[in-house]
Design a protein around this motif. Structure first.
Motif, short mmCIF file in Angstrom:
data_model
loop_
_atom_site.label_atom_id
_atom_site.label_comp_id
_atom_site.label_asym_id
_atom_site.label_seq_id
_atom_site.Cartn_x
_atom_site.Cartn_y
_atom_site.Cartn_z
N THR A 94 37.57 39.78 37.23
CA THR A 94 36.94 38.81 38.13
C THR A 94 36.98 37.41 37.53
O THR A 94 36.59 36.44 38.19
CB THR A 94 35.49 39.21 38.44
N ASP A 105 34.37 37.76 46.89
CA ASP A 105 35.14 38.94 47.28
C ASP A 105 36.63 38.62 47.14
O ASP A 105 37.01 37.58 46.58
CB ASP A 105 34.78 39.42 48.68
N GLU A 106 37.47 39.49 47.67
CA GLU A 106 38.91 39.35 47.47
C GLU A 106 39.49 38.10 48.13
O GLU A 106 40.59 37.66 47.77
CB GLU A 106 39.63 40.60 48.00
N SER A 107 38.76 37.52 49.09
CA SER A 107 39.25 36.31 49.77
C SER A 107 38.77 35.02 49.11
O SER A 107 39.18 33.93 49.53
CB SER A 107 38.80 36.32 51.24
N ARG A 136 40.26 43.83 40.29
CA ARG A 136 39.56 42.70 39.67
C ARG A 136 38.19 43.19 39.24
O ARG A 136 37.30 43.39 40.07
CB ARG A 136 39.49 41.53 40.65
N MET A 190 44.43 44.24 46.62
CA MET A 190 43.53 43.93 45.51
C MET A 190 42.13 44.38 45.86
O MET A 190 41.72 44.34 47.03
CB MET A 190 43.57 42.43 45.19
N TYR A 191 41.40 44.83 44.84
CA TYR A 191 40.06 45.37 45.04
C TYR A 191 39.15 44.88 43.91
O TYR A 191 39.50 45.01 42.73
CB TYR A 191 40.09 46.89 45.05
N CYS A 192 38.02 44.32 44.28
CA CYS A 192 37.01 43.97 43.28
C CYS A 192 36.22 45.22 42.92
O CYS A 192 35.88 46.03 43.79
CB CYS A 192 36.06 42.90 43.83
N ARG A 239 35.36 46.26 49.90
CA ARG A 239 36.72 46.73 50.18
C ARG A 239 37.00 48.04 49.46
O ARG A 239 37.65 48.94 50.01
CB ARG A 239 37.73 45.67 49.78
#
Length: 264
Positions: A94, A105-107, A136, A190-192, A239
């Motif tokens: 992150t 978030d991912e955006s 992330r 992609m995923y946090c 997500r």
């Protein structure tokens, strides 16, 4: 079973390797740490060189945790592209969000001005061209690693202001996130990865010190702490949850309670 190849097998990937090896899955792990090599070997994990592991990657599931400072991402992604793994996951951070605050978030826009963040961003891009998935990851804690160990050793310092919110994830929840993403993550996605509840350094330290029966760590100016401890943000795991992942340790109280009860 599809072989699992782990490149840069450190704290997190060693735990993944042991879980998968116990299930009977063929696991190949690349690490130079002799203690880890001994532990993995006892579990039946194969220990090839990096070149040997990449050459074996055709049709396999591959996870890379090699840090950007090793300077291998460009050449490694090219080599993997020639071989053709079935699945590829890159362990990012992150930290790519730099000093972003609040909900993340991912955006959320990436910090392309930071050298530290840029290395991760570039690595993600190399692997994304192969359909690689980026995780992330927030601050990782678990047995032998985390605020509880720093409090015990007397090395922890907390900000005078109490600090902003920090997101964390228990290593076993991260391992499960890896397993879920390898199975059904979106190629190139992609995923946090974080638990459900961010918390300040002060809140977490106060709770841990009360449980450990130790005095609070000294307070220091916020600017004297590492940049990763100066922010105030809540990392979203929505997500990842949409894939079916749920943290076994949804907040620091549940996570650290389990560690302390286990003597870890």
């Amino acid at each position: 079973m599809v072989p699992l190849i782990l490149l840069g097998c450190g704290y997190t990937l060693t735990r993944l390797a042991l879980v998968e090896a116990r299930s009977g899955r063929p696991v190949l792990a690349v690490t130079r740490d002799e203690k880890r090599r001994e532990e993995l070997s006892r579990a039946g994990v194969q220990l090839p060189s990096l070149d040997e592991a990449v050459a074996s990657a055709k049709g396999a599931h591959v996870v890379s945790s090699i840090p950007p400072e090793a300077g291998l991402d460009a050449s490694l992604s090219e080599s993997l592209a020639r071989v053709g793994p079935a699945r590829l996951v890159y362990l990012s951070s992150t930290g790519v969000y730099g000093d972003a605050r609040g909900h993340v978030d991912e955006s959320t826009p990436l910090d392309t001005t930071s050298t530290r963040a840029r290395g991760r961003i570039d690595a993600e891009a190399h692997y994304r061209r192969l359909g690689g998935i980026s995780l992330r990851i927030a601050g990782i804690y678990g047995p032998g690693r985390g605020l509880h160990e720093r409090i015990r050793s007397g090395t922890l310092r907390i900000p005078e202001s109490g600090g902003g919110r920090i997101s964390r994830v228990h290593v076993d929840d991260l391992v499960e996130a890896l397993r879920v993403v390898l199975e059904r993550g979106e190629p190139g996605g992609m995923y946090c990865v974080a638990d459900d509840r961010p918390a300040t350094q002060a809140e977490t330290s106060q709770w841990l010190c009360a449980r450990l029966g130790l005095p609070l760590p000294p307070a220091v100016p916020l600017t004297s702490l590492h940049e990763s401890l100066r922010g105030d943000r809540a990392i979203s795991n929505a997500r990842l949850k949409a894939l079916g992942w749920r943290p076994r340790y949804p907040d620091f109280i549940v996570g650290f309670s389990a560690l302390l009860e286990a003597g870890a």
